[in-house]
Design a protein around this motif. Structure first.
Motif, PDB file in Angstrom:
ATOM      1  N   LEU A   1       0.975  -1.189   0.139  1.00 19.31           N
ATOM      2  CA  LEU A   1       0.034   0.007  -0.059  1.00 19.31           C
ATOM      3  C   LEU A   1       0.965   1.164  -0.184  1.00 19.31           C
ATOM      4  O   LEU A   1       0.339   2.288  -0.796  1.00 19.31           O
ATOM      5  CB  LEU A   1      -0.848  -0.016   1.437  1.00 19.31           C
ATOM      6  CG  LEU A   1      -1.793   1.297   1.461  1.00 19.31           C
ATOM      7  CD1 LEU A   1      -2.944   1.484   0.143  1.00 19.31           C
ATOM      8  CD2 LEU A   1      -2.703   0.869   2.827  1.00 19.31           C
ATOM      9  N   LEU A   2       1.809   1.225   0.775  1.00 22.31           N
ATOM     10  CA  LEU A   2       2.998   2.386   0.680  1.00 22.31           C
ATOM     11  C   LEU A   2       3.481   2.683  -0.518  1.00 22.31           C
ATOM     12  O   LEU A   2       3.759   3.822  -1.072  1.00 22.31           O
ATOM     13  CB  LEU A   2       3.974   2.141   1.863  1.00 22.31           C
ATOM     14  CG  LEU A   2       4.904   3.318   2.101  1.00 22.31           C
ATOM     15  CD1 LEU A   2       3.991   4.617   2.432  1.00 22.31           C
ATOM     16  CD2 LEU A   2       5.934   2.954   3.170  1.00 22.31           C
TER      17      LEU A   2
ATOM     18  N   PHE B   1       4.251   5.066  -5.908  1.00 26.97           N
ATOM     19  CA  PHE B   1       4.801   5.141  -7.111  1.00 26.97           C
ATOM     20  C   PHE B   1       3.779   5.240  -8.213  1.00 26.97           C
ATOM     21  O   PHE B   1       3.907   5.141  -9.229  1.00 26.97           O
ATOM     22  CB  PHE B   1       5.469   3.735  -7.288  1.00 26.97           C
ATOM     23  CG  PHE B   1       6.823   3.660  -6.445  1.00 26.97           C
ATOM     24  CD1 PHE B   1       7.993   4.504  -7.044  1.00 26.97           C
ATOM     25  CD2 PHE B   1       6.889   2.918  -5.250  1.00 26.97           C
ATOM     26  CE1 PHE B   1       9.074   4.233  -6.234  1.00 26.97           C
ATOM     27  CE2 PHE B   1       8.086   2.677  -4.657  1.00 26.97           C
ATOM     28  CZ  PHE B   1       9.309   3.318  -5.057  1.00 26.97           C
ATOM     29  N   SER B   2       2.395   4.814  -7.636  1.00 27.48           N
ATOM     30  CA  SER B   2       1.207   4.841  -8.672  1.00 27.48           C
ATOM     31  C   SER B   2       0.672   6.128  -8.972  1.00 27.48           C
ATOM     32  O   SER B   2       0.977   7.260  -8.300  1.00 27.48           O
ATOM     33  CB  SER B   2       0.167   4.069  -8.189  1.00 27.48           C
ATOM     34  OG  SER B   2      -0.486   4.479  -7.040  1.00 27.48           O
TER      35      SER B   2
ATOM     36  N   VAL C   1      12.122  11.568  -3.075  1.00 26.77           N
ATOM     37  CA  VAL C   1      12.924  10.402  -2.904  1.00 26.77           C
ATOM     38  C   VAL C   1      13.190   9.631  -1.753  1.00 26.77           C
ATOM     39  O   VAL C   1      13.167   8.573  -1.812  1.00 26.77           O
ATOM     40  CB  VAL C   1      14.608  11.098  -3.172  1.00 26.77           C
ATOM     41  CG1 VAL C   1      15.654  10.059  -3.085  1.00 26.77           C
ATOM     42  CG2 VAL C   1      14.800  11.810  -4.495  1.00 26.77           C
ATOM     43  N   LEU C   2      13.032  10.433  -0.538  1.00 26.89           N
ATOM     44  CA  LEU C   2      12.907   9.515   0.841  1.00 26.89           C
ATOM     45  C   LEU C   2      11.798   8.915   0.626  1.00 26.89           C
ATOM     46  O   LEU C   2      11.721   7.670   1.342  1.00 26.89           O
ATOM     47  CB  LEU C   2      12.830  10.632   1.849  1.00 26.89           C
ATOM     48  CG  LEU C   2      12.801  10.115   3.249  1.00 26.89           C
ATOM     49  CD1 LEU C   2      13.922   9.301   3.514  1.00 26.89           C
ATOM     50  CD2 LEU C   2      12.684  11.031   4.486  1.00 26.89           C
ATOM     51  N   ALA C   3      10.628   9.318   0.243  1.00 30.43           N
ATOM     52  CA  ALA C   3       9.442   8.435   0.038  1.00 30.43           C
ATOM     53  C   ALA C   3       9.450   7.225  -0.646  1.00 30.43           C
ATOM     54  O   ALA C   3       9.129   6.067  -0.301  1.00 30.43           O
ATOM     55  CB  ALA C   3       8.056   9.199  -0.438  1.00 30.43           C
ATOM     56  N   ALA C   4      10.285   7.277  -1.888  1.00 32.63           N
ATOM     57  CA  ALA C   4      10.391   6.256  -2.967  1.00 32.63           C
ATOM     58  C   ALA C   4      11.445   5.137  -2.175  1.00 32.63           C
ATOM     59  O   ALA C   4      11.046   3.832  -2.047  1.00 32.63           O
ATOM     60  CB  ALA C   4      11.012   6.536  -4.158  1.00 32.63           C
TER      61      ALA C   4
ATOM     62  N   ALA D   1      10.226   1.491  -0.825  1.00 34.09           N
ATOM     63  CA  ALA D   1      10.955   0.188  -1.545  1.00 34.09           C
ATOM     64  C   ALA D   1      11.578  -0.540  -0.629  1.00 34.09           C
ATOM     65  O   ALA D   1      11.506  -1.814  -0.553  1.00 34.09           O
ATOM     66  CB  ALA D   1      11.829   0.628  -2.686  1.00 34.09           C
ATOM     67  N   ALA D   2      12.215  -0.032   0.512  1.00 34.93           N
ATOM     68  CA  ALA D   2      12.902  -0.838   1.345  1.00 34.93           C
ATOM     69  C   ALA D   2      11.850  -1.377   2.235  1.00 34.93           C
ATOM     70  O   ALA D   2      12.239  -2.438   2.841  1.00 34.93           O
ATOM     71  CB  ALA D   2      13.949   0.209   2.128  1.00 34.93           C
TER      72      ALA D   2
END
Length: 532
Positions: A30-31, A36-37, A51-54, A58-59
């Motif tokens: 969900l995150l 990304f969507s 950038v921090l959110a991506a 992903a991590a």
């Protein structure tokens, strides 16, 4: 050694950890969908730090997947601590990168804290709740220091922190009670299973045959004794009417009359008769329990009770007879010493003395039957015992032309037996052999043999070269009061076998093909006695 299967409690905890890890994967997905969507703008708004959110999204998804697939190999507590640490760290960074979705992220973290608290001890639960609340306050302080202003009120973060502490406390208590209940249920289930196995073993090994018969006559259960009593007629037969027709008729008569008297019957040729007893499994049920008691055991019990009563009576009577008998014997000896007794009357005194001696032997047998003294087993070398016994018997008893010989191996034969009682048994056997084990007009030839059988058990045989014992007589040799002589009591062999059984030994008659008789005592070896 194969690994033991997990307990139901461990299985339940592993199942909860599975769903917790799966929920974490859904949170990560969900995150990532938010970041990304294209619909992320509607879900989480514009990120403050794209950038921090991506990187965080992903991590977090990657870490959640790793924890999900490695949950089976690790211990529960480290996996839970590692997972909740990842949740708190990812939530802190995600709330800072996505300020518009911070309330939703904090709400999802509430479930993670509660799930972790359920799987951990209470002190760890409170630490996790404090760390989660501290992460919210830390993120708020980070936002203020970064100059982004107050995007959320402080009261909201305090409410979430209190909620974390409350949910951690409640779920920890629920988890502890759940584990205690599961452990108690597991213990009770184990006890019930053990009791069921014990009951099944008891029923299976009972000497009384037990059958569970359905209302239509089908045999539902049968223990080992019942299958043995049914014999080959019960193999492959699932109905009582085909396995034992007479028993089925008695059962129907009992079901019809209610109190029909059972009659002993023989279910299989060559096996003892059984006495059936019937009872319903439950009130109003058509299932019937059939108990098959060995009729010979009941007969032996009745004979044992009769014998015990007779033994007590005979012992008291023997005590009363003994004193006047001793007086008669003593008076007879005094009369024999008198010179005034004619020679013709001395023969009468001799007859009186012989008969009083015989009556004294009968009294001794009766008292020996009544006493039943306990055995005191000790290590006995049968070779030395037989050698000593034969020498003493030859010195104390006038054998005249009869022969008593010892046949002994060169090596010792060790046994555990009460030496005094073994002496009494062998004396009875040798005396019987001297009286009955001779051919007409010929001297008796008695042998006492000590040896080992093929399995290493010590044996002691008393043999003779007489006419042997007919089969119909051999079957009753050891019954009390059975005798083929008009001068015997029928107690000698019975008492001898009783003494052998008291020493964990056996006494049997062994036919000799070449003629004669052999009475064999099979004793316990020196290593066979339990010293505990």
């Amino acid at each position: 050694m194969p690994p033991s299967s997990p307990s139901p409690l461990q299985t339940a905890i592993r199942r909860e950890l599975h769903f917790f890890s799966l929920y974490r994967v859904l949170e990560g997905a969900l995150l990532c969908l938010t970041v990304f969507s294209p619909v992320g703008v509607f879900l989480g708004g514009e990120p403050r730090h794209p950038v921090l959110a991506a990187v965080v999204a992903a991590a977090y998804l990657l870490g959640a997947c790793l924890l999900f697939f490695t949950r089976k190999g690790g211990h529960v507590r480290p996996m839970v601590l590692l997972g909740i640490g990842l949740d708190i760290t990812a939530s802190l960074l995600a709330m800072h990168a996505l300020p518009s979705a911070a309330a939703g992220i904090a709400m999802m973290l509430l479930f993670n804290v509660g799930a972790a608290a359920m799987l951990l001890p209470q002190r760890w639960s409170l630490v996790i709740a404090a760390l989660a609340g501290g992460a919210l306050l830390g993120e708020h302080l980070w936002t203020l220091l970064a100059g982004h202003g107050r995007d959320r009120p402080l009261a909201e973060m305090l409410m979430f922190s209190v909620s974390y502490l409350a949910i951690a406390t409640l779920t920890s208590i629920v988890g502890r009670q759940m584990r205690a209940s599961q452990a108690l249920a597991e213990e009770r289930g184990s006890q019930v299973a053990n009791m069921a196995e014990v009951n099944e073993l008891i029923i299976r090994r009972m000497r009384t045959g037990v059958l569970l018969v359905e209302g239509n006559g089908d045999i539902r259960l049968a223990n080992e004794a019942a299958m043995l009593q049914l014999g080959s007629s019960g193999e492959g037969r699932r109905t009582l009417a085909t396995a034992a027709p007479e028993l089925a008729r008695q059962l129907r008569r009992w079901q019809h009359d209610g109190d029909g008297e059972p009659v002993p019957l023989q279910l299989t040729p060559g096996l003892p008769e059984v006495l059936p007893r019937f009872t319903r499994l439950l009130a109003g049920s058509d299932q019937v329990l059939v108990f098959l008691d060995d009729a010979s055991l009941a007969s032996r019990r009745a004979e044992s009770l009769t014998l015990a009563t007779l033994g007590r009576f005979s012992a008291s009577l023997a005590h009363e007879i003994r004193n006047p008998l001793a007086a008669i014997s003593y008076a007879t000896q005094l009369l024999e010493e008198s010179r005034d007794i004619p020679e013709a009357d001395r023969r009468l005194l001799e007859i009186i003395y012989q008969q009083t001696h015989r009556m004294n032997g009968i009294v001794e047998n009766v008292l020996g039957l009544a006493r039943r003294e306990a055995a005191r087993p000790e290590h006995v070398d049968l070779v030395e015992f037989v050698r000593t016994f034969v020498a003493e018997y030859q010195e104390s008893q006038p054998l005249e032309h009869d022969r008593l010989e010892a046949h002994l191996p060169r090596t010792p034969v060790a046994a555990m037996v009460d030496r005094r009682q073994l002496q009494q048994v062998v004396t009875v056997l040798v005396h019987n052999a001297l009286v009955y084990g001779r051919l007409p007009g010929e001297p008796a030839r008695i042998g006492v043999h000590a040896h080992l059988d093929d399995s290493g058990a010590p044996l002691l045989d008393v043999t003779d070269r007489g006419p042997g014992i007919p089969d119909r007589v051999a079957a009753q040799l050891f019954r009390p009061f059975f005798t083929t002589s008009g001068h015997g009591t029928g107690l000698g062999l019975y008492i001898a076998r009783e003494l052998c059984q008291a020493n964990e030994a056996s006494l049997d008659y062994v036919p000799v093909p070449a003629g004669g008789a052999c009475f064999r005592i099979r004793l316990s070896g020196a290593r066979a006695i339990n010293t505990t």
